[in-house]
Design an enzyme around this catalytic site. Structure first.
Site, PDB file in Angstrom:
ATOM      1  N   HIS A 258      13.867 -29.777   7.386  1.00  0.00           N
ATOM      2  CA  HIS A 258      12.715 -29.674   6.490  1.00  0.00           C
ATOM      3  C   HIS A 258      11.452 -29.579   7.330  1.00  0.00           C
ATOM      4  CE1 HIS A 258       9.956 -30.463   3.183  1.00  0.00           C
ATOM      5  NE2 HIS A 258      10.958 -30.116   2.399  1.00  0.00           N
ATOM      6  N   ASP A 309      18.359 -29.862  -1.362  1.00  0.00           N
ATOM      7  CA  ASP A 309      19.326 -28.867  -1.799  1.00  0.00           C
ATOM      8  C   ASP A 309      20.765 -29.226  -1.439  1.00  0.00           C
ATOM      9  OD1 ASP A 309      17.486 -27.241  -3.040  1.00  0.00           O
ATOM     10  OD2 ASP A 309      16.984 -26.181  -1.196  1.00  0.00           O
TER      11      ASP A 309
END
Ligand code: ACO
Length: 373
Positions: A258, A309
């Protein structure tokens, strides 16, 4: 002119101010931690909080729910056009078209006032899941289901997709996933929505552009790719060899890493527990085992924690939802964050127009066409 410092991918650049969400101390929407919201609230309450800045009272929530239920009835002509899009079109592309189509039937499309944008958000928030479910059912030669006024938005979404009454656990899982996807500071699609708004374009244009940005596999498109990974691995016995080989080949593992969470995504931590709770069948428990092995190795070998996700693909799979819905469901929820950012941008607008560093040719003299080699 003095040249400013260049930050590839705008990493670390503060490109705006927001009062909507913060990521410095876990993820908070308007000051409330996502853990508390996911534990106690329903998606409509969180939507209200993000859009209006405060949690709703009982009366406010009731009226907001009634408004959404009313807006679930969209013009049949919209659904007719959605049906005519070639069947080969990916559902995310249909969502992008859907946001744009809703604009043509919205009587306030060009009204950029805060009040009109809040009303338009409610119409997009209800209209997009109706389009998503109707398109999916059309692909399977099924008729759209009529929305049910007694169901919450999460319940209606499951009903509109499957045509079966969801149970409480299913509605809760959908609520939690929508809450966790609803808003996330200045990510790529939200930045897109603000850039469009900053030109004083309209809300539907901002949302349409944001859907285009979300579609990419480095952003929202990752949740669909995560399921591909799990299906390719196939069993917990193969998981370790598969992930070690993928890492050795320097493959990008979808659902990991991320830009801003380097030590862990709080949304992923929350959903991981919910996935474990929902995995009741043998097949689902095997997937959980496989996911655990992959996660441990990616964290240990690469220092990359999972992002939202990674578990959300499993959650949607356990809810029996087809993979082509995963990123569209992200859209259905993130419309809330995008709209809140558009409204915030317009309250203190300055056109977003950064600079780039020129890397091309030095100044050159004009050459007439007959002399060019
Ligand atoms: N798998 C393998 N390696 C990775 C991954 C990954 N998922 N993510 C980052 N890395 C590695 C890169 O190869 C790079 O290594 P290097 O320095 O040896 O070249 C290093 O980590 C830094 O990667 P960047 O791409 O520069 O990190 P950035 O902050 O730009 O990217 C991103 C963040 C795009 C999310 C990235 O981690 C990624 O591609 N992840 C996979 C896609 C994904 O899951 N996206 C969903 C994001 S969350 C969301 O949108 C809800």
């Amino acid at each position: 002119m003095t040249e400013a410092k260049y930050h590839p991918g705008l990493e670390g650049v503060i490109a705006g101010e927001t009062a909507i969400s913060s990521i410095a101390d876990g993820l908070r929407y308007r000051g409330y931690s996502i853990d508390a919201l996911a534990d106690h609230a329903m998606f409509e309450e969180v939507t209200y909080l993000i859009l209006y800045g405060e949690l709703p009272t009982v009366a406010e929530l009731k009226s907001f729910h009634q408004q959404l239920t009313h807006n679930l009835q969209i013009d049949p002509d919209i659904l007719e056009i959605i049906k005519r899009i070639p069947k080969s079109a990916p559902l995310m592309d249909v969502m992008r078209t859907g946001a744009s189509l809703l604009a043509h039937w919205d009587y306030e499309v060009d009204d950029g006032s805060r009040e009109a944008n809040l009303r338009k958000t409610s119409r997009l928030l209800a209209g997009l899941p109706v389009i998503m479910a109707a398109r999916l059912r059309h692909l399977h030669d099924l008729r759209p289901m009529p929305p049910q006024s007694e169901l919450s938005l999460a319940g209606n979404i499951l009903w509109l997709i499957k045509g079966e009454m969801p149970n409480d656990d299913e509605v809760n899982a959908m609520d939690v996933s929508l809450i966790l996807y609803a808003e996330h500071e200045l990510n790529a699609s939200t930045f897109t929505s603000r850039v469009v708004a900053s030109t004083l374009s309209d809300l539907h244009s901002s949302i349409t552009a944001a859907i285009g940005a979300l579609k990419g596999p480095l952003h929202g498109g990752a949740n669909e790719r995560v399921l591909d990974v799990l299906q390719e691995v196939g069993s917990s016995a193969r998981a370790e060899a598969w992930i070690r080989d993928a890492l050795a080949q320097k493959k990008r593992i979808m659902g990991f890493g991320h830009r801003v969470y380097k030590t862990g995504d709080p949304r992923a931590r929350y959903l991981k527990h919910l996935c474990a709770k929902l995995a009741v069948t043998k097949e689902h428990q095997e997937i959980e085992k496989m996911a655990d092995i992959i996660e441990t190795i990616v964290v240990n070998e690469k220092g990359l924690p999972p992002n939202l996700d990674w578990p959300s693909a499993r959650l949607y799979y356990y809810l029996g939802l087809p993979v082509e819905l995963y990123t569209p469901l992200f859209v259905v929820s993130r419309v809330v964050g995008w709209s809140a950012h558009v409204i915030e941008q317009l309250e203190n607008n300055r056109i977003i127009r950064p600079r780039s560093r020129y890397t091309g040719e030095d100044a050159r003299e004009w050459v007439p066409i007959e002399l060019r080699k």
